[in-house]
Enzyme design. Structure first.
Site, PDB file in Angstrom:
ATOM      1  N   PHE A  24       0.846  -1.198   0.000  1.00  0.00           N
ATOM      2  CA  PHE A  24       0.000   0.000   0.000  1.00  0.00           C
ATOM      3  C   PHE A  24       0.876   1.239   0.000  1.00  0.00           C
ATOM      4  O   PHE A  24       1.737   1.412   0.857  1.00  0.00           O
ATOM      5  CB  PHE A  24      -0.912   0.006   1.235  1.00  0.00           C
ATOM      6  CG  PHE A  24      -1.793   1.223   1.312  1.00  0.00           C
ATOM      7  CD1 PHE A  24      -2.919   1.322   0.508  1.00  0.00           C
ATOM      8  CD2 PHE A  24      -1.502   2.271   2.159  1.00  0.00           C
ATOM      9  CE1 PHE A  24      -3.737   2.443   0.559  1.00  0.00           C
ATOM     10  CE2 PHE A  24      -2.319   3.392   2.228  1.00  0.00           C
ATOM     11  CZ  PHE A  24      -3.437   3.478   1.425  1.00  0.00           C
ATOM     12  N   GLY A  25       0.639   2.126  -0.974  1.00  0.00           N
ATOM     13  CA  GLY A  25       1.371   3.387  -1.058  1.00  0.00           C
ATOM     14  C   GLY A  25       0.438   4.560  -0.817  1.00  0.00           C
ATOM     15  O   GLY A  25      -0.671   4.601  -1.343  1.00  0.00           O
ATOM     16  N   TYR A  26       0.892   5.530  -0.022  1.00  0.00           N
ATOM     17  CA  TYR A  26       0.055   6.688   0.333  1.00  0.00           C
ATOM     18  C   TYR A  26       0.759   8.013   0.068  1.00  0.00           C
ATOM     19  O   TYR A  26       0.162   9.067   0.217  1.00  0.00           O
ATOM     20  CB  TYR A  26      -0.347   6.609   1.818  1.00  0.00           C
ATOM     21  CG  TYR A  26       0.847   6.465   2.733  1.00  0.00           C
ATOM     22  CD1 TYR A  26       1.517   7.589   3.198  1.00  0.00           C
ATOM     23  CD2 TYR A  26       1.322   5.221   3.094  1.00  0.00           C
ATOM     24  CE1 TYR A  26       2.632   7.463   4.008  1.00  0.00           C
ATOM     25  CE2 TYR A  26       2.422   5.082   3.901  1.00  0.00           C
ATOM     26  CZ  TYR A  26       3.080   6.205   4.364  1.00  0.00           C
ATOM     27  OH  TYR A  26       4.191   6.067   5.152  1.00  0.00           O
ATOM     28  N   GLY A  27       2.021   7.967  -0.336  1.00  0.00           N
ATOM     29  CA  GLY A  27       2.792   9.167  -0.659  1.00  0.00           C
ATOM     30  C   GLY A  27       3.253   9.068  -2.102  1.00  0.00           C
ATOM     31  O   GLY A  27       2.443   8.874  -3.015  1.00  0.00           O
ATOM     32  N   SER A  28       4.561   9.160  -2.307  1.00  0.00           N
ATOM     33  CA  SER A  28       5.087   9.101  -3.671  1.00  0.00           C
ATOM     34  C   SER A  28       4.818   7.761  -4.342  1.00  0.00           C
ATOM     35  O   SER A  28       4.813   7.674  -5.571  1.00  0.00           O
ATOM     36  CB  SER A  28       6.581   9.415  -3.688  1.00  0.00           C
ATOM     37  OG  SER A  28       7.301   8.437  -2.947  1.00  0.00           O
ATOM     38  N   GLU A  99      12.665   3.408   0.716  1.00  0.00           N
ATOM     39  CA  GLU A  99      11.947   3.821   1.919  1.00  0.00           C
ATOM     40  C   GLU A  99      12.805   3.700   3.183  1.00  0.00           C
ATOM     41  O   GLU A  99      12.278   3.599   4.284  1.00  0.00           O
ATOM     42  CB  GLU A  99      10.671   2.970   2.062  1.00  0.00           C
ATOM     43  CG  GLU A  99       9.758   3.002   0.862  1.00  0.00           C
ATOM     44  CD  GLU A  99       9.186   4.386   0.550  1.00  0.00           C
ATOM     45  OE1 GLU A  99       8.925   5.151   1.492  1.00  0.00           O
ATOM     46  OE2 GLU A  99       9.026   4.695  -0.644  1.00  0.00           O
TER      47      GLU A  99
END
Length: 188
Positions: A24-28, A99
Site C-alpha cells: 500500500f502506497g500513500y505518498g510518492s 523507503e
C-alpha cells in the site's frame, strides 16, 4: 532508532517464501512506481491518517536540511486512500532502499476503493521513534519548510504537488495535503 531501516526491514519481515505481496502506497508510491508490479488498484486503510511529519534526508532534502514527506499517524477514526501494488518479493530490495529513511514495513489489512473486497499487505510507516521524524507543525509552516527544501530526487514542493494531483485523480480529498498545497501556492 536509526533513520536507515534497510536491515531492520529485511530481518523482521523476510518475504522470500511468498510468491507475491501487496504493497500500500500513500505518498510518492501513489504516483511514482519505479518498480515492476503485477497489478495495481486504488485502496484505503483504516486507522491511519497521512501527515507531512517525516523528514527526508535522502530524497527531497539533505542531512543538513531535510525536506518533509508523508508518513502515517495512527488515528482510530481515520481512513487513508492510496494505491496498492501486487509485487514479487524481490522488489523489496529496491523498496527497502527507497523507503530506508525511517520507514518500517508491516502487514495490515486494506480494502479496494471500489468496495470489491480487501487484502492483507505491507505498508511502510515512519513512526515518531525514528531519527528522521520531524513531528507536527501547522500547514503554513510545513509549506514554508517544503518550499525551502530540495534533495537528490528533486525539489520538495514537486513531491507535495504530485501527491495532491494523484489524490485528485483518485477522487480523494485530503484536508492536510490540500491545506499545505494551498499554503505553498500562497508563497509563490
Amino acid at each position: 532508532m536509526s533513520h536507515n531501516t534497510i536491515a531492520l526491514n529485511q530481518q523482521s519481515q523476510p518475504l522470500d517464501h511468498l510468491e507475491s505481496v501487496w504493497l500500500f502506497g500513500y505518498g510518492s508510491l501513489i504516483y511514482k512506481a519505479d518498480f515492476p508490479f503485477i497489478q495495481r488498484r486504488p485502496a484505503r486503510i483504516h486507522g491511519w491518517v497521512r501527515r507531512f511529519w517525516q523528514g527526508s534526508h535522502d530524497h527531497r532534502g539533505t542531512p543538513e536540511q531535510p525536506g518533509r514527506v508523508a508518513t502515517l499517524i495512527a488515528d482510530p477514526d481515520a481512513v487513508c486512500a492510496g494505491m496498492a501494488y501486487e509485487v514479487t518479493p524481490d522488489v523489496f530490495a529496491h523498496l527497502d532502499h527507497r523507503e530506508k529513511n525511517g520507514y518500517l514495513r508491516f502487514f495490515t489489512e486494506f480494502e479496494w476503493l471500489d468496495g470489491s473486497g480487501s487484502v492483507k499487505g505491507l505498508v511502510y510507516v515512519a513512526g515518531p521513534d525514528n531519527e528522521a521524524f520531524l513531528g507536527q507543525a501547522n500547514e503554513a509552516d510545513i509549506a514554508a519548510h517544503i518550499a525551502a527544501s530540495a534533495g537528490p530526487s528533486g525539489p520538495n514542493d514537486e513531491y507535495l504537488l504530485k501527491l495532491a494531483d494523484a489524490l485528485r485523480e483518485l477522487g480523494e480529498h485530503d484536508e492536510h495535503v490540500f491545506a499545505i498545497e494551498h499554503a505553498l501556492k500562497q508563497l509563490s
